[in-house]
Design a protein around this motif. Structure first.
Motif, mmCIF file in Angstrom:
data_model
loop_
_atom_site.group_PDB
_atom_site.id
_atom_site.type_symbol
_atom_site.label_atom_id
_atom_site.label_comp_id
_atom_site.label_asym_id
_atom_site.label_seq_id
_atom_site.Cartn_x
_atom_site.Cartn_y
_atom_site.Cartn_z
ATOM 1 N N TRP A 1 -39.849 -36.652 61.911
ATOM 2 C CA TRP A 1 -41.113 -36.083 61.443
ATOM 3 C C TRP A 1 -42.210 -37.134 61.584
ATOM 4 N N VAL A 2 -43.337 -36.739 62.140
ATOM 5 C CA VAL A 2 -44.454 -37.685 62.245
ATOM 6 C C VAL A 2 -45.385 -37.420 61.065
ATOM 7 N N TYR A 3 -45.553 -38.438 60.266
ATOM 8 C CA TYR A 3 -46.390 -38.331 59.087
ATOM 9 C C TYR A 3 -47.852 -38.311 59.524
ATOM 10 N N GLY A 4 -48.631 -37.413 58.978
ATOM 11 C CA GLY A 4 -50.049 -37.368 59.328
ATOM 12 C C GLY A 4 -50.473 -35.953 59.681
ATOM 13 N N ARG A 5 -51.514 -35.851 60.499
ATOM 14 C CA ARG A 5 -51.976 -34.522 60.945
ATOM 15 C C ARG A 5 -52.294 -34.613 62.430
ATOM 16 N N THR A 6 -52.560 -33.471 63.037
ATOM 17 C CA THR A 6 -52.863 -33.526 64.468
ATOM 18 C C THR A 6 -54.235 -34.180 64.651
ATOM 19 N N VAL A 7 -54.453 -34.735 65.842
ATOM 20 C CA VAL A 7 -55.753 -35.333 66.146
ATOM 21 C C VAL A 7 -56.837 -34.252 66.058
ATOM 22 N N LYS A 8 -56.485 -33.044 66.479
ATOM 23 C CA LYS A 8 -57.442 -31.928 66.400
ATOM 24 C C LYS A 8 -57.909 -31.739 64.955
ATOM 25 N N GLN A 9 -56.929 -31.684 64.058
ATOM 26 C CA GLN A 9 -57.256 -31.498 62.648
ATOM 27 C C GLN A 9 -58.065 -32.665 62.121
#
Ligand SMILES: Nc1ncnc2c1ncn2[C@@H]1O[C@H](COP(=O)(O)OP(=O)(O)OP(=O)(O)O)[C@@H](O)[C@H]1O
Ligand SMILES: [Mg+2]
Length: 297
Positions: free
Chosen positions: A137-145
């Motif tokens: 799992w990659v912690y964080g959010r999409t670059v778009k978001q």
């Protein structure tokens, strides 16, 4: 919340969970539903770590043999590239239908092909016959978001800060795409939804509540990736990103050249120097062809 989401995901799912998840006690939170796949957040039961499970359910409208073949090709393309980039090897066992491939853990200090470990999620397990792959799992959010979450401040100094942060982020994108290309991989679907922004500070309690653009850019979604070192293929990959960026972030479109400059010039990019410049020259041809095509219709 995870429990509610998991039970509703299981009941409402448009597919049956493939074994062993059909009888698993873990929770499955539906994160995204694309045309071809569903993405769940869950736990890798062997280690207890958070994981992303991508399921590619059977497509009833396709011929079953063709469908199986396509599903297998996508999963293998994605897994092969992720394994190559993160410098891990899949242990034997995956070739038996229905058998789960075990993923060999990297040795201490072992490096990915071009130091991309950490910039792509590691593969934890997969079963191409049953149509699923699990990655960390990659912690964080999409670059778009993340870009959408940033608000232009009211004061000039805030606006200037946001601009600098955005430029910094775009340079990191250029570097990571450069590293990817230097490793001989073409992503095939570069968009800001296929990149995550993982905060440098992993203790940030909720990365979605901040408008900071700090963090590593992590590339995901390699289902359309190929292996190539051709300038033309690299230029097309950049062109796909340029077009996607312009339509997803029209207000930030003018900043896109930061990506290209970093790709061809930054030390952190594997493409800095002569080859990078050749790719940018090719990109001009690709753009020209794109324009002609859209004029013809
Ligand atoms: N490893 C991961 N860690 C955290 N979030 C992820 C991870 N993989 C995917 N996601 C989230 O799920 C979304 C969809 O994943 P992904 O882009 O891999 O699937 P997709 O676009 O539906 O796939 P495809 O185009 O291959 O059918 C991403 O935009 C991201 O928000
Ligand atoms: Mg995607």
């Amino acid at each position: 919340m995870a429990d509610a989401a998991s039970s509703s995901a299981r009941v409402n799912a448009l597919h049956k969970f493939p074994p062993p998840f059909d009888t698993s006690d873990e929770s499955f939170e539906l994160i995204a539903q694309g045309a071809e796949s569903l993405l769940y957040r869950t736990t890798f039961s062997t280690t207890g770590q958070p994981a992303a499970l991508k399921v590619r359910p059977e497509k009833k409208w396709r011929h079953p043999i063709l469908d199986k073949r396509l599903t297998r090709a996508r999963i293998l393309a994605e897994a092969r590239v992720l394994v190559k980039l993160s410098g891990e090897g899949i242990a034997a066992g995956g070739s038996t239908p229905g058998k789960r491939a075990k993923v060999k853990q990297p040795k201490e200090g072992e490096k990915g092909v071009a130091g991309l470990r950490g910039f792509v999620p590691a593969v934890l397990a997969l079963d191409w016959e049953r149509g699923w792959m699990m990655t960390e799992w990659v912690y964080g959010r999409t670059v778009k978001q993340a870009i959408h979450d940033t608000q232009a401040g009211r004061r000039a100094v805030e606006r200037e800060q946001r601009l600098q942060d955005l430029k910094e982020l775009l340079r990191r994108i250029g570097e990571v795409v450069g590293k990817l290309h230097a490793s001989g991989v073409i992503h095939g679907d570069l968009t800001t939804s296929n990149m995550m922004l993982r905060p440098y500070d992993a203790t940030t309690p909720d990365p979605t509540s901040t408008d900071s653009l700090d963090g590593d850019v992590v590339l995901i979604d390699f289902g359309l990736s190929t292996q190539s070192v051709s300038d033309e293929d690299r230029a097309v990959d950049l062109y796909v990103l340029e077009r996607a960026f312009g339509s997803t972030h029209p207000r930030e479109e003018d900043l896109f050249p930061e990506v290209l400059t970093a790709y061809a010039e930054n030390e952190g990019s594997g493409m800095n120097g002569k080859v990078g410049k050749l790719v940018l020259r090719k990109l001009e041809d690709v753009r020209m062809r794109g324009r002609k095509k859209s004029m013809v219709g």
